[in-house]
Design an enzyme around this catalytic site. Structure first.
Site, mmCIF file in Angstrom:
data_model
loop_
_atom_site.group_PDB
_atom_site.id
_atom_site.type_symbol
_atom_site.label_atom_id
_atom_site.label_comp_id
_atom_site.label_asym_id
_atom_site.label_seq_id
_atom_site.Cartn_x
_atom_site.Cartn_y
_atom_site.Cartn_z
ATOM 1 N N GLY A 175 0.837 -1.206 0.000
ATOM 2 C CA GLY A 175 0.000 0.000 0.000
ATOM 3 C C GLY A 175 0.859 1.237 0.000
ATOM 4 O O GLY A 175 2.061 1.169 -0.272
ATOM 5 N N ASN A 176 0.268 2.384 0.275
ATOM 6 C CA ASN A 176 1.051 3.621 0.379
ATOM 7 C C ASN A 176 0.381 4.563 1.379
ATOM 8 O O ASN A 176 -0.690 4.245 1.901
ATOM 9 C CB ASN A 176 1.228 4.272 -1.000
ATOM 10 C CG ASN A 176 -0.099 4.610 -1.631
ATOM 11 O OD1 ASN A 176 -0.840 5.459 -1.134
ATOM 12 N ND2 ASN A 176 -0.439 3.932 -2.716
ATOM 13 N N HIS A 177 1.015 5.703 1.617
ATOM 14 C CA HIS A 177 0.553 6.590 2.698
ATOM 15 C C HIS A 177 -0.536 7.576 2.297
ATOM 16 O O HIS A 177 -0.855 8.476 3.070
ATOM 17 C CB HIS A 177 1.739 7.376 3.265
ATOM 18 C CG HIS A 177 2.712 6.518 4.002
ATOM 19 N ND1 HIS A 177 2.363 5.802 5.121
ATOM 20 C CD2 HIS A 177 4.021 6.229 3.766
ATOM 21 C CE1 HIS A 177 3.409 5.123 5.555
ATOM 22 N NE2 HIS A 177 4.427 5.358 4.741
ATOM 23 N N SER A 178 -1.100 7.437 1.114
ATOM 24 C CA SER A 178 -2.121 8.420 0.714
ATOM 25 C C SER A 178 -3.301 8.387 1.684
ATOM 26 O O SER A 178 -3.781 7.315 2.063
ATOM 27 C CB SER A 178 -2.607 8.088 -0.702
ATOM 28 O OG SER A 178 -3.787 8.798 -0.956
ATOM 29 N N ALA A 214 -3.626 7.526 -5.380
ATOM 30 C CA ALA A 214 -2.243 7.043 -5.474
ATOM 31 C C ALA A 214 -2.348 5.539 -5.731
ATOM 32 O O ALA A 214 -2.354 4.728 -4.805
ATOM 33 C CB ALA A 214 -1.514 7.331 -4.173
#
Ligand code: CTP
Length: 398
Positions: A206-209, A274
């Protein structure tokens, strides 16, 4: 001027209620169809008879009148705009907290149209922290506040808190109905948040968006009258904005499917999510055990949603993408504009403090297909959303 417009005027208990008589008169004179809802306390300040005579419609006060039930949901859906003027401190507090103990509040909670409020109170009440909190809450619901004026107050004191003059409220209504509603009837598709690419039942890439930027754009679009379909990746944000339908998805594939279905019927698409660029080739059904010293995960490119929409784009559709870069920002943003067949790329630079993931602020530069390039100051994500939507509207009507 307001021919065919349906306007609901809410009147609450305040000395300024006498001004609502003038406001109703101005609205009717301008061609609007006006219905008035009063709180029981408002009857101590102006009579329903004056307001029903001027509005040419019966004035509604109670949830139950003469043995029948006033349909607040229909009233809330009937109006093109609802104006609560004057808004007393008491009704403000109830609106901020979802109370529903009279017809006006029930209509407010059911209203699907823009709501404008014109507060009226004494300066000390106006400046109290609880009033400020309540006003901020109303703003967060998307309600519009007509600024109070300075002048002589009911207490005899002089200061802030006077309700705006009917002419000012009238102009405010005009702006909301015409200028601010430039997207009325338009269908907008927005992606926001991260995507989670599953590795096994408990792990993902995943990512931090946070999704904040896309959600702010969705709210701003809805505020201007658009019908928004927000495809939101796994974000902790709770969204309850009139005019915004939220489709929750998890993976890039689900996001792609949702966009592919909605894009053909959309006027505008804003891809602010994102999206993961790679996803595990095989997703284990069982939790992977740590049996080996090293672990290799094979990834495949995800479908580029923005690019695929760019390939399908028809005349009259606008496509907006985002770029988050930390070097050669300008060049990469302009390349994305071309390679994805977008009409606009919104660039955030990772080099700017207060921009990008998780922050409440952002600093953007907009690159447009016609060669325009506009750099903005750092602002809150809500203000950035306004700037972006302003440019989209400009492009739409160019
Ligand atoms: N995007 C998308 N689908 C993807 C990947 C990205 O729709 N699978 C969209 C994003 O929502 C954003 C824009 O594409 O609007 C970002 O462009 P992209 O070239 O993917 O940026 P990066 O992921 O940063 O790619 P690169 O590493 O090549 O710069």
């Amino acid at each position: 001027m307001f021919d065919g417009k349906k306007i609901l005027v809410g009147v609450t208990g305040s000395i300024a209620a006498y001004k609502s008589i003038l406001l109703v008169r101005m609205l009717v004179k301008a061609g609007a169809e006006v219905k008035v809802v009063m709180t029981p306390a408002a009857k101590d300040f102006v009579t329903p008879l004056s307001l029903s005579t001027l509005s040419k419609n019966p004035v509604l006060v109670d949830l139950f009148q003469e043995g029948s039930w006033a349909n607040h949901v229909l009233l809330g859906r009937w109006a093109d705009v609802m104006i609560i003027a004057p808004l007393s401190c008491n009704t403000l507090a109830k609106m901020a907290n979802g109370f529903c103990d009279n017809l006006l509040l029930a209509v407010y909670l059911s209203a699907t149209c823009p709501v404008i409020v014109a507060p009226a109170m004494d300066e000390d009440m106006w400046k109290h922290p609880s009033t400020k909190t309540n006003i901020d809450k109303l703003k967060s619901f998307g309600n519009r506040i007509v600024p109070v004026e300075k002048g002589e107050l009911a207490s005899g004191l002089y200061g802030d808190g006077r309700m705006a003059e009917p002419e000012t409220i009238f102009k405010f209504v005009n702006d909301i109905l015409y200028l601010d509603r430039a997207l009325a009837g338009k269908k907008v598709l927005i992606t926001a948040g991260p995507t989670y690419e599953s590795i096994d039942p408990v792990r993902f890439i995943g990512n931090h968006s946070s999704g904040k930027m896309g959600v702010a754009i969705a709210a701003e679009m809805a505020q201007r009258g658009a019908n928004v379909y927000l495809v939101l990746g796994p974000s902790s944000l709770e969204i309850n904005v009139p005019g915004v339908f939220v489709k929750r998805v998890e993976s890039s594939e689900e996001m792609y499917e949702a966009c592919a279905e909605k894009f053909p019927s959309s006027d505008i698409a804003v891809m602010s999510a994102a999206v993961a660029d790679y996803t595990p080739i095989s997703k284990s059904k069982e939790k992977i055990k740590k049996t080996t010293d090293t672990f290799r995960l094979d990834l495949a490119k995800t479908k580029d949603i923005l690019k695929s929409l760019g390939q399908q784009k028809k005349n009259g559709q606008l496509l907006i993408g985002f770029a988050l870069e930390n070097n050669n920002e300008r060049e990469y943003a302009m390349n994305k504009l071309k390679s994805k067949n977008a009409d606009m790329i919104v660039l955030n630079s990772l080099n700017d403090a207060g921009a990008g993931f998780g922050h409440d602020t952002n600093k953007i530069t907009i690159f447009e297909k016609n060669g325009d390039e506009i750099a903005y100051e750092q602002k809150t994500k809500q203000q950035v959303a306004k700037d972006i939507v302003d440019r989209i509207i400009k492009m739409m009507y160019a």
